[in-house]
Design a protein around this motif. Structure first.
Motif, PDB file in Angstrom:
ATOM      1  N   THR A  67      89.096  22.812  84.592  1.00  9.59           N
ATOM      2  CA  THR A  67      88.548  23.943  84.377  1.00  9.59           C
ATOM      3  C   THR A  67      87.072  23.753  83.639  1.00  9.59           C
ATOM      4  N   HIS A  68      86.235  24.446  84.497  1.00  2.90           N
ATOM      5  CA  HIS A  68      84.873  24.256  83.823  1.00  2.90           C
ATOM      6  C   HIS A  68      84.787  24.845  82.429  1.00  2.90           C
ATOM      7  N   ILE A  71      83.324  28.511  82.010  1.00  2.00           N
ATOM      8  CA  ILE A  71      84.054  29.588  82.459  1.00  2.00           C
ATOM      9  C   ILE A  71      85.460  29.793  81.764  1.00  2.00           C
ATOM     10  N   ARG A 138      74.454  26.545  88.016  1.00  2.76           N
ATOM     11  CA  ARG A 138      75.144  26.504  86.984  1.00  2.76           C
ATOM     12  C   ARG A 138      74.450  26.757  85.963  1.00  2.76           C
ATOM     13  N   GLY A 153      82.652  32.619  89.221  1.00  2.00           N
ATOM     14  CA  GLY A 153      82.628  31.173  89.639  1.00  2.00           C
ATOM     15  C   GLY A 153      81.610  30.316  89.919  1.00  2.00           C
TER      16      GLY A 153
END
Length: 172
Positions: A67-68, A71, A138, A153
């Motif tokens: 998982t980032h 996020i 990002r 996302g």
């Protein structure tokens, strides 16, 4: 109001001290009514991180593998805007006014503001400068981004136009 997201990549003694410095710097934003909450994101929890989170009123998030971190933090943040930070990032004088003005005037398509990070390495500074031209895919540490953009996302599609903010982050 904004939420402060602090990504602790490696919980070591130096990161813990730097995290405390960053959380202390956000207190001025809380007093000014800009910062509403703080979220500490890490891959592996430890007792020191839990103690700091509990003592400061921050939420500790242990992100699942793959998982980032931004996020994972956005999922529990309570505000519309997120300030992405790393341990040791200290906003310089005037940051409250700059961020308040940005979040108050940003159009929906202008969803990413970037504070300068002169202490970042040369490759990171060059990449950030390039994103100022082609748009960001990002967020990076020092960015102010809408929560809904992160929850949609990564990478951002379409790339977000970067607005440079007249504030910078120093290193503790």
């Amino acid at each position: 109001m904004i939420s402060g997201l602090i990504h602790v990549a490696r919980p070591a003694d130096t990161a813990i001290e730097s995290l405390a410095d960053t959380l202390s710097a956000l207190v001025a934003g809380v007093a000014a009514g800009l910062v509403g909450d703080a979220v500490i994101v890490t891959a592996a929890a430890n007792e020191a991180l839990e103690t700091i989170a509990e003592g400061s009123g921050a939420t500790l998030v242990v992100r699942p593998p793959g998982t980032h971190p931004w996020i994972a933090g956005a999922k529990v943040a309570r505000r519309e805007w997120l300030l992405c930070l790393e341990p040791g990032d200290i906003p310089s004088e005037g940051w409250i006014r700059s961020l308040d003005r940005f979040v108050g005037t940003a159009r929906p398509d202008m969803a990413l503001g970037r504070m300068r990070r002169p202490h970042a390495g040369l490759p990171a500074r060059l990449a950030a400068r390039g994103e100022g031209v082609v748009g960001a895919s990002r967020p990076r540490a020092g960015d102010v981004v809408r929560r809904d953009r992160l929850l949609a996302g990564l990478p951002f599609a379409p790339r977000l136009k970067v607005r440079l903010l007249p504030a910078r982050l120093e290193r503790a």
